[in-house]
Write a protein that holds these residues in place. Structure first.
Motif, mmCIF file in Angstrom:
data_model
loop_
_atom_site.group_PDB
_atom_site.id
_atom_site.type_symbol
_atom_site.label_atom_id
_atom_site.label_comp_id
_atom_site.label_asym_id
_atom_site.label_seq_id
_atom_site.Cartn_x
_atom_site.Cartn_y
_atom_site.Cartn_z
ATOM 1 N N GLN A 243 0.806 -1.231 0.000
ATOM 2 C CA GLN A 243 0.000 0.000 0.000
ATOM 3 C C GLN A 243 0.834 1.274 0.000
ATOM 4 O O GLN A 243 0.278 2.362 -0.211
ATOM 5 N N HIS A 260 -5.296 -0.877 1.057
ATOM 6 C CA HIS A 260 -5.130 -0.476 -0.331
ATOM 7 C C HIS A 260 -5.460 1.003 -0.469
ATOM 8 O O HIS A 260 -5.994 1.622 0.454
ATOM 9 N N ASP A 276 -5.316 -6.661 -3.038
ATOM 10 C CA ASP A 276 -6.390 -6.907 -4.012
ATOM 11 C C ASP A 276 -7.078 -8.233 -3.685
ATOM 12 O O ASP A 276 -7.601 -8.908 -4.570
ATOM 13 N N SER A 281 -8.732 -3.527 -5.561
ATOM 14 C CA SER A 281 -7.793 -2.704 -6.327
ATOM 15 C C SER A 281 -7.922 -2.933 -7.826
ATOM 16 O O SER A 281 -7.092 -2.467 -8.608
#
Length: 292
Positions: A243, A260, A276, A281
């Protein structure tokens, strides 16, 4: 009144605030993301276990995402939310449903949300186990809902916080602020000089704000991101899922989520990075932001 904002003398603080509020076109939540598309309605992706990624079809001008819920500000100033019932209507708390007032700004926290009304007052709804949804009586320009705490920028520029404070996340510093953003156990504010100041839990370095001048700050669960005036972003804190690995894009807005982050590019597309695990994401194919 004349204020010094980002190193420049600017009259009309209200105009700057309105410009920042127009940037709330994307919201990163716990494991989902929602954004307002070119048709003016919400588009969401990622975890939908409690319906947080199943938006209403209303025309929206702002959108914010909490852990498992999402709220949008409709064109008429009313608020609509979807997702976890405890965060939307206070089903498991003593907080009433979403207030039927006109709002100008919203913020979604872990299990509660807050907004600024057209009368510059704070209203909150959702869980209230630490009084995070019981705001102080203040005249404000910005509000932030976090883990189990909330903070607001008063019209004077000073900060006020309420709710959990076990790691001093609700004990703000002195200063003249323009914006505030609350994470799980930490909080960050954008000073009217353009610098960022953070406080609370620093177990992952999430309050170690870099030097420099910024136009927006966004606190995730255990990390923080800020957007520079030229469109470049910086992130600090926990980097367990990448991140902090900011891609090379010119951004107009940034939103930090659980693990994220997502931003809007200058061309109206979305870019996300970090975890993700639930598709949070991976933006919808062909997404184009409102106004592009």
């Amino acid at each position: 009144m004349l204020y010094l904002i980002f190193g420049c003398s600017v009259s009309g603080l209200e105009q700057k605030i309105d410009e920042m509020r127009l940037g709330n076109l994307i919201g990163s939540g716990g494991r989902h993301t929602c954004a307002i598309n070119h048709r003016g309605v919400a588009d969401c992706w990622g975890d939908d276990f409690l319906g947080q990624s199943s938006p209403v079809p209303d025309q929206l001008r702002q959108i914010v995402s909490g852990d498992q819920h999402t709220c949008g500000l409709k064109e008429d100033g009313n608020v609509t939310c979807w997702g976890a019932a405890y965060a939307v209507d206070g089903t498991i708390s003593d907080v009433d449903r979403i207030p039927s007032e006109t709002f100008v700004d919203l913020s979604a926290g872990d299990e509660h949300s807050c907004g600024v009304t057209s009368n510059a007052e704070v209203r909150c709804w959702g869980r209230d186990v630490e009084n995070q949804s019981t705001p102080l009586s203040l005249a404000v320009i910005d509000v932030a809902a976090g883990g189990k705490h909330s903070c607001a920028v008063q019209e004077s520029g000073s900060l006020a916080c309420w709710g959990a404070d076990e790691l001093s996340q609700s004990t703000p510093p002195e200063g003249q602020f323009l914006q505030v953003s609350a994470g799980m156990f930490h909080t960050c504010g954008l000073l009217r000089t353009g610098e960022v100041d953070c406080w609370g839990d620093n177990s992952s370095g999430q309050t170690d704000a870099p030097s420099g001048h910024f136009v927006e700050v966004s606190a995730g669960d255990f990390h923080t991101c800020a957007l520079g005036a030229e469109g470049s972003a910086e992130c600090w804190g926990l980097d367990s899922m990448g991140q902090l690995q900011v891609p090379a894009f010119d951004l107009t807005h940034i939103s930090a989520g659980g693990s994220h982050n997502c931003g809007l590019t200058s061309e109206g597309s979305t870019v996300c990075w970090g975890s993700d695990s639930s598709g949070q994401s991976t933006a919808s194919v062909g997404f184009r932001a409102y106004g592009f």
